[in-house]
Design an enzyme around this catalytic site. Structure first.
Site, PDB file in Angstrom:
ATOM      1  N   TYR A 125     -17.070 -46.202 -21.706  1.00 11.46           N
ATOM      2  CA  TYR A 125     -17.139 -45.521 -23.004  1.00 11.46           C
ATOM      3  C   TYR A 125     -16.521 -44.139 -22.872  1.00 11.46           C
ATOM      4  O   TYR A 125     -16.736 -43.437 -21.872  1.00 11.46           O
ATOM      5  CB  TYR A 125     -18.582 -45.410 -23.478  1.00 11.46           C
ATOM      6  CG  TYR A 125     -19.095 -46.652 -24.161  1.00 11.46           C
ATOM      7  CD1 TYR A 125     -18.772 -46.924 -25.489  1.00 11.46           C
ATOM      8  CD2 TYR A 125     -19.884 -47.570 -23.478  1.00 11.46           C
ATOM      9  CE1 TYR A 125     -19.233 -48.064 -26.117  1.00 11.46           C
ATOM     10  CE2 TYR A 125     -20.356 -48.716 -24.094  1.00 11.46           C
ATOM     11  CZ  TYR A 125     -20.022 -48.959 -25.416  1.00 11.46           C
ATOM     12  OH  TYR A 125     -20.485 -50.100 -26.030  1.00 11.46           O
ATOM     13  N   GLU A 126     -15.757 -43.734 -23.898  1.00 10.58           N
ATOM     14  CA  GLU A 126     -15.028 -42.471 -23.812  1.00 10.58           C
ATOM     15  C   GLU A 126     -15.262 -41.543 -24.995  1.00 10.58           C
ATOM     16  O   GLU A 126     -14.795 -40.398 -24.979  1.00 10.58           O
ATOM     17  CB  GLU A 126     -13.529 -42.770 -23.663  1.00 10.58           C
ATOM     18  CG  GLU A 126     -13.227 -43.656 -22.450  1.00 10.58           C
ATOM     19  CD  GLU A 126     -11.747 -43.811 -22.157  1.00 10.58           C
ATOM     20  OE1 GLU A 126     -10.927 -43.124 -22.824  1.00 10.58           O
ATOM     21  OE2 GLU A 126     -11.399 -44.608 -21.259  1.00 10.58           O
ATOM     22  N   ASN A 127     -15.975 -42.017 -26.020  1.00 13.87           N
ATOM     23  CA  ASN A 127     -16.207 -41.203 -27.218  1.00 13.87           C
ATOM     24  C   ASN A 127     -17.688 -41.233 -27.591  1.00 13.87           C
ATOM     25  O   ASN A 127     -18.290 -42.299 -27.667  1.00 13.87           O
ATOM     26  CB  ASN A 127     -15.365 -41.731 -28.387  1.00 13.87           C
ATOM     27  CG  ASN A 127     -13.878 -41.740 -28.067  1.00 13.87           C
ATOM     28  OD1 ASN A 127     -13.255 -40.706 -27.939  1.00 13.87           O
ATOM     29  ND2 ASN A 127     -13.318 -42.941 -27.925  1.00 13.87           N
TER      30      ASN A 127
END
Length: 274
Positions: A125-127
């Site tokens: 996950y990046e956001n």
């Protein structure tokens, strides 16, 4: 002697059998990219932990997973969760509550993992627009713990990078005992990164994820960031290897490596077993 190859996110027609697999690699991990807790219908919207397949499953399906694992006894296959975007928009980690997200995620991922005969999960996950680090840590930590306890998976990795480390460090500090290794995204650093800077970044990551197996990584995408192969990646890797610090190499990704005949992926594997 661990090699990680992300695969399937760009729908280039890539197949497991396209990728060279060195039989001397002890642990070769394909990581399917991605399973996302969003609807498959357009517009894609969050589902609070109900995961769907968003990788190229027409070429990387259950029968292909079985075949590659049967023909190479050093291969394991995992699925990465999240990713950066879907349908041109950011993938947000957006649980309604910890308990409901974990329940939904355990159920939906168990079905996917068992259908595809997968061995592990990777967290990418990046956001995090609407989520705090503690919520992320509890959701992901409980998910991994439950899947391992239920013997659905036998390994788990995380893929942090500098901009989101407060989330991953919260997870690591609470649940490091269920995380097997860290596929740190060193290619998220600036493309001007030198060998000396790369080694500094590596030591910083190791100090933060204390006790963890931090893998070095590079990207084969055009205009990739970080320290690429043609700018000295293997020089840095050689130094780490001599120092006894090298745990493995992760590559993003097979989809783009295909265009250069997997030259660097093959070189990375040869380097690990040399």
């Amino acid at each position: 002697n661990l090699f990680v190859e992300y695969i399937g996110s760009q729908f280039t027609g890539i197949k497991f059998t396209d990728v060279p697999i060195n039989p001397r690699i002890t642990d070769f991990q394909f990581v399917l990219s991605f399973a996302i807790d969003y609807t498959v219908s357009t517009p894609h919207t969050p589902t609070n932990g109900k995961f769907n397949v968003f990788w190229d499953s027409s070429n990387l399906g259950p029968s292909q997973v079985d075949a590659i694992k049967s023909s190479h006894n050093n291969v394991r296959v995992a699925v990465s969760l999240g990713g950066a975007t879907v349908g041109g928009k950011s993938v947000q980690f957006q649980p309604s509550s910890i308990d409901s997200w974990v329940n939904n995620a355990v159920s939906s991922l168990t079905q996917i993992i068992q259908r595809y005969n997968l061995d592990g999960i990777d967290i990418d996950y990046e956001n995090f627009q609407n989520t705090d680090p503690d919520t992320f840590a509890e959701c992901i930590g409980r998910l991994i713990t439950t899947l391992k306890r239920n013997r659905v998976i036998n390994f788990a990795s995380i893929a942090p990078f500098p901009d989101v480390e407060e989330y991953y460090l919260a997870l690591w500090n609470r649940y490091k005992n269920v995380i097997n290794h860290i596929n740190f995204q060193f290619y998220a650093y600036d493309s001007s990164t030198t060998v000396r800077q790369f080694l500094k970044y590596y030591d910083t990551a190791v100090s933060k994820y204390r006790g963890g197996n931090v893998l070095i990584s590079f990207s084969t995408e055009r205009d990739a960031g970080g320290l690429t192969v043609d700018r000295g990646f293997f020089d840095a890797a050689s130094i780490l290897k001599k120092q006894g610090k090298l745990h493995g190499i992760a590559v993003w990704s097979a989809d783009t490596s295909k265009s250069n005949g997997f030259r660097y992926d093959e070189e990375a594997q040869s380097f690990l077993v040399s």
